[in-house]
Write a protein that holds these residues in place. Structure first.
Motif, PDB file in Angstrom:
ATOM      1  N   THR A  35       0.861  -1.181   0.000  1.00 48.39           N
ATOM      2  CA  THR A  35       0.000   0.000   0.000  1.00 48.39           C
ATOM      3  C   THR A  35       0.897   1.230   0.000  1.00 48.39           C
ATOM      4  O   THR A  35       1.815   1.330   0.816  1.00 48.39           O
ATOM      5  CB  THR A  35      -0.913   0.035   1.246  1.00 48.39           C
ATOM      6  OG1 THR A  35      -1.601  -1.197   1.360  1.00 48.39           O
ATOM      7  CG2 THR A  35      -1.909   1.180   1.153  1.00 48.39           C
ATOM      8  N   LEU A  60       0.315   1.881  -8.171  1.00 46.20           N
ATOM      9  CA  LEU A  60      -0.334   2.491  -7.006  1.00 46.20           C
ATOM     10  C   LEU A  60       0.027   3.970  -6.913  1.00 46.20           C
ATOM     11  O   LEU A  60      -0.816   4.808  -6.572  1.00 46.20           O
ATOM     12  CB  LEU A  60       0.092   1.765  -5.723  1.00 46.20           C
ATOM     13  CG  LEU A  60      -0.107   0.253  -5.680  1.00 46.20           C
ATOM     14  CD1 LEU A  60       0.330  -0.288  -4.320  1.00 46.20           C
ATOM     15  CD2 LEU A  60      -1.544  -0.119  -5.972  1.00 46.20           C
ATOM     16  N   GLY A 107      -2.525  -3.047  -3.052  1.00 44.09           N
ATOM     17  CA  GLY A 107      -2.824  -4.294  -3.749  1.00 44.09           C
ATOM     18  C   GLY A 107      -2.272  -5.488  -2.996  1.00 44.09           C
ATOM     19  O   GLY A 107      -1.415  -5.346  -2.111  1.00 44.09           O
ATOM     20  N   ILE A 120      -5.969  -4.889  -7.047  1.00 44.28           N
ATOM     21  CA  ILE A 120      -5.682  -3.531  -6.583  1.00 44.28           C
ATOM     22  C   ILE A 120      -7.003  -2.866  -6.164  1.00 44.28           C
ATOM     23  O   ILE A 120      -7.995  -2.929  -6.892  1.00 44.28           O
ATOM     24  CB  ILE A 120      -5.002  -2.684  -7.671  1.00 44.28           C
ATOM     25  CG1 ILE A 120      -3.589  -3.238  -7.953  1.00 44.28           C
ATOM     26  CG2 ILE A 120      -4.918  -1.210  -7.274  1.00 44.28           C
ATOM     27  CD1 ILE A 120      -2.846  -2.511  -9.055  1.00 44.28           C
ATOM     28  N   CYS A 137      -8.461  -5.396   0.190  1.00 43.90           N
ATOM     29  CA  CYS A 137      -7.615  -6.320  -0.576  1.00 43.90           C
ATOM     30  C   CYS A 137      -7.688  -7.731  -0.009  1.00 43.90           C
ATOM     31  O   CYS A 137      -7.823  -8.719  -0.747  1.00 43.90           O
ATOM     32  CB  CYS A 137      -6.170  -5.841  -0.581  1.00 43.90           C
ATOM     33  SG  CYS A 137      -5.846  -4.408  -1.629  1.00 43.90           S
TER      34      CYS A 137
END
Length: 417
Positions: free
Chosen positions: A243, A300, A334, A387, A400
């Protein structure tokens, strides 16, 4: 502009594709270009682009030969920037950039980050907390080093990546098995030869977290944000999620330690990924990677910041000032997943995952008919990811983890003989 890419990584094909879309010429030098065709759906389109040149060469991991090859390519079609997304090739890229007089990290800085024993030795006593360690250049000395550090400890090749051959050793049996396994590892595949150096470290329990940074030049280090790195259980250290966020209680301390570590190593250019263990007595440096963080994390970064970090790596190599992907108001994270047993993939479906709150995307890495290993030893055992986005790190991680129960993975199991 002409970009020379020294190897890549599967997700990094996005950077090549984006550079081609912007009108740049890209030359990829690789020992095995077909490797990327089998892994990334973007590769075939990139290779077919009229501005893309693929050079298959066994010289990609031989620095002297690689520099000669780069100089020949430069003489034929002037190169304006050289870069890589590959951990294995950061030193090679620095050497080529130096030889061509182009922007890049100092070769010593790249070596200090790339080889874990050099990281430990360079930072020993300079104020960056590290586990107790011993560096051995001869595998015959590993047993003595383990005796000195004591069980439990962690053994890792100095030039490894993706947690490959990194092991938690709890007793004599683990040590014997580790030495026997490592004896048969002469390379990491695709022409990457393993050096003999090994680091034995004190085991430090605690959360693994990394600082993502960009070094704009000597003395100009910008720390961007943090990435959490939940791990699988022992004895291996497989990263199971990530993350990208801001606002951790220890953020300022982690940023300050990162700056001190990068300065101490002479890391003076590029996007950098620095890992820490949050031990009982505070943060302890795990390792420094002299390149953009891998896996899904650049995606991300783009989700939360709107900045394509892959492309910014290329822009910086071309001498431009990169736009920096600071975490935004939306947090993105994710989780990877793997196979519970050895077998052959029949199908991976995400229909039920896509209906979950915060869903952003999902990807299966393995096509039907592909033989896969049980998720057990390294990040190379991943077979896909999901994700999600959310208001904060806790919400994203919860989403997640819940999504993993909705993945429909169908396999034909391998028959034991």
């Amino acid at each position: 502009m002409h970009v020379l890419m020294i190897e890549c990584n599967p997700n990094g094909m996005a950077g090549i594709a984006n550079a081609l879309e912007l009108g740049h010429d890209v030359t990829l030098v690789s020992v095995d270009p077909d490797f990327y065709l089998a892994i990334s759906p973007l590769t075939a389109g990139a290779y077919a682009h009229p501005n893309c040149t693929v050079v298959k060469s066994e010289a990609a991991f031989d620095i002297e030969a690689l520099v000669a090859l780069a100089e020949a390519l430069h003489a034929e079609h002037p190169v304006h920037g050289v870069t890589t997304y590959s951990e294995y090739h950061t030193v090679h890229t620095a050497a080529v950039a130096q030889a061509l007089g182009l922007p890049g990290m100092s070769v010593d800085g790249a070596r200090n980050a790339r080889h874990k024993h050099r990281t430990r030795l360079a930072l020993d006593g300079n104020g960056v907390p590290q586990p107790r360690f011993r560096h051995v250049a001869d595998p015959a000395e590993v047993e003595a080093a383990v005796r000195e550090i004591g069980f439990p400890c962690v053994a890792k090749p100095s030039d490894g990546t993706a947690s490959l051959h990194v092991l938690h050793l709890k007793d004599e049996r683990d040590l014997r098995e580790y030495l026997a396994d490592l004896e048969g590892v002469a390379d990491y595949g695709r022409g990457v030869v393993r050096i003999p150096d090994i680091v034995i470290e004190q085991f430090v329990p605690g959360e693994l977290i990394s600082v993502e940074s960009c070094v704009l030049g000597p003395g100009e280090i910008v720390n961007l944000g943090l990435t959490d790195r939940p791990l699988s259980g022992f004895p291996h250290f497989i990263e199971m999620g990530a993350t990208y966020f801001t606002g951790h209680d220890l953020q300022e301390e982690l940023f300050a330690l990162t700056t001190k570590a990068l300065e101490g190593l002479g890391v003076d250019f590029g996007f950098i990924h620095t890992e820490f263990l949050l031990g009982p007595d505070g943060p302890v440096l795990c390792e420094v990677n002299g390149r953009l963080i891998g896996g899904i994390v650049p995606s991300l970064m783009q989700i939360t910041s709107g900045v394509d970090a892959y492309l910014e790596v290329i822009r910086q190599a071309l001498g431009e000032r990169p736009e920096l992907p600071f975490p935004g108001e939306t947090t993105a994270g994710g989780h990877w997943f793997g196979a519970p047993l050895d077998g052959v993939v029949e199908d991976i479906a995400f229909d039920a995952v896509e209906t979950q709150p915060g869903f952003h995307s999902a990807l299966a890495y393995k096509k039907p008919g592909t033989r896969v290993s049980r998720l057990s030893k390294s990040n190379f055992d991943w077979i896909g990811h999901v994700i999600f986005t959310g208001a904060d790190r806790a919400e994203v991680n919860k989403r997640c983890e819940a999504a993993l129960d909705h993945i429909d993975l169908r396999m034909k199991l391998a028959v034991a003989r």
